[in-house]
Structures are given as structure tokens and as C-alpha cells.
Design an enzyme around this catalytic site. Structure first.
Site, short mmCIF file in Angstrom:
data_model
loop_
_atom_site.label_atom_id
_atom_site.label_comp_id
_atom_site.label_asym_id
_atom_site.label_seq_id
_atom_site.Cartn_x
_atom_site.Cartn_y
_atom_site.Cartn_z
N ASP A 170 0.84 -1.19 0.00
CA ASP A 170 0.00 0.00 0.00
C ASP A 170 0.88 1.24 0.00
OD1 ASP A 170 0.91 -0.19 2.65
OD2 ASP A 170 -0.89 -1.31 3.18
N ASP A 185 1.24 4.85 1.60
CA ASP A 185 0.80 5.80 2.64
C ASP A 185 1.37 7.17 2.34
OD1 ASP A 185 -0.37 3.62 3.91
OD2 ASP A 185 1.46 3.19 5.06
N ASP A 242 10.38 3.63 12.84
CA ASP A 242 11.13 2.58 13.54
C ASP A 242 12.52 2.31 12.96
OD1 ASP A 242 9.82 1.57 11.33
OD2 ASP A 242 8.74 -0.01 12.40
P1 ATP Z 1 4.53 -3.50 5.24
O1 ATP Z 1 3.54 -2.56 4.63
O2 ATP Z 1 5.41 -4.20 4.29
O3 ATP Z 1 3.90 -4.40 6.21
P2 ATP Z 1 5.48 -1.14 6.53
O4 ATP Z 1 6.84 -0.75 7.03
O5 ATP Z 1 4.90 -0.30 5.44
O6 ATP Z 1 5.57 -2.64 6.11
P3 ATP Z 1 3.22 -0.36 8.03
O7 ATP Z 1 2.63 -1.00 9.23
O8 ATP Z 1 2.44 -0.22 6.78
O9 ATP Z 1 4.54 -1.17 7.75
O10 ATP Z 1 3.75 1.06 8.52
C1 ATP Z 1 4.00 2.15 7.65
C2 ATP Z 1 5.16 2.99 8.19
O11 ATP Z 1 4.84 3.50 9.48
C3 ATP Z 1 6.46 2.22 8.39
O12 ATP Z 1 7.21 2.15 7.22
C4 ATP Z 1 7.13 3.03 9.46
O13 ATP Z 1 7.74 4.19 8.91
C5 ATP Z 1 5.98 3.47 10.33
N1 ATP Z 1 5.73 2.53 11.44
C6 ATP Z 1 4.89 1.49 11.45
N2 ATP Z 1 4.88 0.87 12.64
C7 ATP Z 1 5.75 1.55 13.42
C8 ATP Z 1 6.17 1.42 14.77
N3 ATP Z 1 5.72 0.43 15.53
N4 ATP Z 1 7.06 2.31 15.24
C9 ATP Z 1 7.52 3.33 14.47
N5 ATP Z 1 7.16 3.51 13.20
C10 ATP Z 1 6.27 2.64 12.67
MG MG Z 2 2.86 -0.46 4.61
#
Ligand code: ATP
Ligand code: MG
Length: 460
Positions: free
Chosen positions: A72, A74, A148
Site C-alpha cells: 500500500d 501511505d 522505527d
Molecule cells: P509492510 O507494509 O510491508 O507491512 P510497513 O513498514 O509499510 O511494512 P506499516 O505498518 O504499513 O509497515 O507502517 C508504515 C510505516 O509507518 C512504516 O514504514 C514506518 O515508517 C511506520 N511505522 C509502522 N509501525 C511503526 C512502529 N511500531 N514504530 C515506528 N514507526 C512505525
Molecule cells: Mg505499509
């Protein structure tokens, strides 16, 4: 006194706020605006037209750089949620504490977050240091420092096609390193789920977890016990649906993170049969996801918990209970034990129960019963589950082979198949067999059952 003063002046913020990002041009990263989804591109354009900053952020930028298709896209912006709403007609506010906006762009839902501010000294935490409130807006640099991992603090501007990199994430990605922004221990204490994210993202992206980020995990694993069930299950769900579930679970074990995340899985993996069954199911799930097929969480949860259901089912029957009520008691016990930690939704729990409850019904092939099994809305999943049980060696392969034939047969053949199973049919077959003097392999359904089974479909 002097040390106190030095500490105060030079105190390293837990997640240092890098003021000036590296600006990486299209010519060096090669990601054009066409590579991001049209929804997120239009959202950024709409915000930019009104003078706001807006970027595609986080996982999508990281995945594009790593040549993986993002799940996705964001968006992060300096516009407040109310301002975002005014720019985008089809949008709504989500969440109570930290409000985000969902914009509906055709089929796509784009999540838009306002830059988060640095955690203040007075940030509300629980007794273990987990941050409970997280609702201040801030600058883009502060927002980057709150993320993170360095590879997740990347911002792509569709207008200029530049990437803003606040924590050397692009270099880390090139060097195949997953690095926590700031002090890993502090960041895990703020949010223990980051330890699970570290494993999942490292496996997904083929990165090595930086030793400084890896070392504290073992001693801090217990902090996961204080995380609310809903958050934990979100993360476990992502992990199981990642297409790398087997490898993620292996690494969770290696890092001591499996306890407290899937307590029953821990028990299951301790017995060889349990492990065999779970691994078959997990490998199937990974293969499905990698082929782009749908992922059914109910099927996987049903598989992971089946052995435990069996243990309780037998125990309850030993107290003199009939098999079916005993099965229902076992199912409820397991789902409520697991549900406390994993927040399996009521709907998923209902689906899991249906898959389980159909299993004994596959055995009772009398009268109209097989027809009602066939017409059951969960027949397909339950039949796949039956195949899994046979592949693991739990039941005879002849049973799913019979059902495979029964599904495809015409009415006459079905009647013959059922007649053959009736007591008279069984007697007739026995007489025939003794006349032939031959031995049958694998029960009553036919000589070739075991061989046919090799051709059975895997969880379609
Ligand atoms: P994926 O979409 O592949 O599962 P993602 O890194 O995009 O991985 P998301 O949960 O969609 O994970 O989170 C989007 C963004 O928000 C991350 O890339 C990160 O920058 C931030 N993020 C998500 N969870 C956390 C957290 N627990 N602590 C700090 N930042 C976070
Ligand atoms: Mg994501």
C-alpha cells in the site's frame, strides 16, 4: 555536577532528529512518479496544490527501492487531519487518539498521516515504558525520527521525484542492513512490537538486523506480554500473511520471540506431529501468498490450533462425553484461550469452528449426510483441511480420495459409492475379495486410494 551539565547539553535524544535530510535525485534512485499508485499520487497533488507538503512515505518507498511490489502507499503531510479533509472530498477521519485520514480514490484507500512530533519528556507511558499516547503533530524531521527503522524513514515527493532520506536509509538498504533509528532498547521499550517488525521486515527484504538492534531482543522479549492483544494480532497476522511465515517463525524462535506471541503455537511446535502439521500448513500458506492467491487466516489458524483441539477433544471424551459435544467443548476452550492473546475476531473464530466441526462429519458417510456436507458453505476449506490431515499422516488418505471422487461424481455414481459403504455393501465387497483371494490396501475405499492421493490438490 559537570557531568550533569554535559549530559544536559549534549544529551542524545533517544531517536535523534536529523535536521537536514539527504536529497536523492531521480537520476540516482530511478523511481519515477508512475511507479506509485495513482491514488497516492493524486492525494499528494491535491495537498501540494493547496500549499501543503505531501510525500509517499515508509514501506512503499522502501519496497520500490528494494524492487518489491508495495502493499500500500501511505502519505505523510504537514496538513492537519481537518485540513486534509478539506482538500479531499471523498475522505474521512479514522482513529480517536492520533487521527489519520482515509481518502477513497476509486478502488484505492490512501492513508494520510500528519507528521508526528517528537515524544516529549511528559509522554504518557505504562509501567514498562511503553508509550500510551502519541498525539502531537510535528515537523517532517521529527516525524522521520519517530519511525522505527532507517529504511522506513524515506519520503518520496511525486512532484520532484526526489527521495528525502533523514537517517541514511537508502545506504542501509544497499548494504542490506536493518537499523533501528535511535537507541534500540529505548525504541523497543516505547513499542515492543518493533521487535516483531524487525524480524518480519528483515526476512521480507533479505536484510541482516544490525547487531546493536538484534542483541537486546532476547532480554526484552517479555515486554511483548504487555502489548494489547489487538496490536499483537495485527502484527502476527502480517507475519503469517507475508509469504515468509515459515522463515519468520524460525527467526522468532531463534531470537526467543515466539513465547507470548502465539502461546499455543509454542506448545504445538514442541511435538514432532504438531510441528509437521503446522509446517505443512505454513508452507502451503507461503506458497499461496507468493503465487498471489488469497490468504485465508481462518484456515491457517485452524491448522495451527488443531492438535491442541485434538488433545482436549480426547480428554473430554474420556470423561464419557459424546464425540460431537466434546469437540465443541474443545473448540471453545482453545479459541477462548488463544483469543485472549490473539484477538481472533468473532467472524474468523466462527469460520475456524466450521472447518473443525466438519471434520468428523466427513467420516459419517450414511444416508443424506454426505450431501449436506457437500452443500455446506465451508465445504471447500474443510475439505482442504481434510487433505492436510491426510498429508500429515494423521488420517488415512483414502478418506479425502473418496470425497474427491464423490464431489465430481454424478448422482448414480454417488449412490453406488454410498451403497458400497453401507453394511450390506461392505459384506458384498468382503465376499468378492475373499473369492478373489486378494488383499485390499488402506481400508474399504479401493486399492488405489494411496496412489490416487498423490494426485490430490493441495489447499487450492
Ligand atoms: P509492510 O507494509 O510491508 O507491512 P510497513 O513498514 O509499510 O511494512 P506499516 O505498518 O504499513 O509497515 O507502517 C508504515 C510505516 O509507518 C512504516 O514504514 C514506518 O515508517 C511506520 N511505522 C509502522 N509501525 C511503526 C512502529 N511500531 N514504530 C515506528 N514507526 C512505525
Ligand atoms: Mg505499509
Amino acid at each position: 555536577m559537570l557531568r550533569k551539565f554535559i549530559n544536559r547539553v549534549f544529551k542524545r535524544a533517544d531517536a535523534p532528529v536529523a535536521r537536514e535530510p539527504s536529497v536523492i535525485a531521480f537520476s540516482s534512485h530511478g523511481i519515477s512518479r508512475e511507479r506509485i499508485s495513482s491514488g497516492s499520487r493524486r492525494v499528494c497533488e491535491a495537498l501540494a496544490e493547496r500549499g501543503y507538503k505531501a510525500y509517499v512515505v515508509g514501506g512503499a518507498v522502501r519496497d520500490l527501492l528494494a524492487q518489491i511490489a508495495p502493499k500500500d502507499f501511505d502519505v505523510a503531510t504537514d496538513a492537519t487531519p481537518d485540513e486534509v479533509r478539506r482538500c479531499l472530498r471523498r475522505s474521512r477521519l479514522i482513529g480517536r487518539r492520533f487521527q489519520i485520514v482515509h481518502a477513497y480514490m476509486g478502488q484505492e484507500v490512501v492513508e494520510i498521516t500528519t507528521f508526528r512530533g517528537a515524544l516529549g519528556e511528559d509522554a504518557k507511558t505504562d509501567a514498562h515504558g511503553r508509550v500510551l499516547r502519541d498525539n502531537v503533530f510535528g515537523s517532517q524531521a521529527e516525524d522521520a525520527a519517530r519511525r522505527d527503522f532507517t529504511v522506513n524513514a524515506l519520503y518520496f515527493d511525486p512532484a520532484t521525484e526526489q527521495i528525502l532520506d533523514y537517517h541514511h536509509g537508502v545506504a542501509d538498504l544497499k548494504q542490506k542492513t536493518l537499523r533501528v533509528i535511535g537507541d534500540p532498547k529505548t525504541r523497543y521499550r516505547e513499542d515492543p512490537v518493533r521487535m516483531l517488525r524487525a524480524i518480519r521486515l528483515a526476512v521480507k527484504l533479505g536484510l541482516a538486523i544490525d547487531p546493536a538492534a538484534r542483541r537486546p531482543i532476547r532480554e526484552m522479549a517479555d515486554l511483548l506480554e504487555n502489548v494489547p492483544a489487538a496490536r499483537l494480532s495485527d502484527e502476527i497476522f502480517k507475519l503469517l500473511a507475508s509469504g515468509h511465515a515459515v522463515e519468520c517463525l524460525r527467526q522468532l524462535h531463534a531470537e526467543g520471540l515466539h513465547r507470548g506471541t502465539l502461546p499455543l503455537l509454542d506448545v504445538v511446535l514442541r511435538t514432532p506431529e504438531g510441528e509437521r502439521f503446522s509446517m505443512l500448513a505454513l508452507n502451503d500458506a507461503d506458497a499461496r501468498v507468493r503465487q498471489g492467491k488469497s490468504f485465508a487466516p481462518c484456515f491457517l489458524f485452524a491448522a495451527l490450533l488443531w492438535r491442541e483441539v485434538g488433545v482436549i477433544w480426547r480428554r473430554v471424551q474420556e470423561t464419557g462425553e459424546h464425540p460431537l459435544p466434546a469437540l465443541h467443548q474443545a473448540m471453545n476452550e482453545i479459541l477462548s484461550a488463544q483469543g485472549q492473546k490473539l484477538a481472533i475476531t468473532r467472524r474468523v473464530a466462527g469460520d475456524i469452528k466450521e472447518i473443525w466441526a466438519l471434520q468428523p462429519r466427513f467420516e459419517h458417510r450414511v444416508g443424506r449426510r454426505p450431501y449436506s456436507v457437500l452443500e455446506h458453505p465451508r465445504f471447500r476449506a474443510a475439505y482442504d483441511f481434510l487433505c492436510l490431515r491426510a498429508r500429515s499422516g494423521e488420517i488415512d488418505a483414502a478418506l479425502p480420495v473418496w470425497w474427491l471422487a464423490f464431489q465430481d461424481a454424478d448422482t448414480d455414481t454417488r449412490n453406488q459409492m454410498l451403497a458400497a459403504l453401507s453394511p450390506e455393501g461392505a459384506k458384498r465387497r468382503k465376499r468378492r475379495r475373499s473369492r478373489r483371494g486378494g488383499k485390499q490396501a488402506n481400508g474399504a475405499e479401493g486399492e488405489s486410494a494411496a496412489a490416487d492421493f498423490a494426485a490430490l490438490p493441495e489447499n487450492e
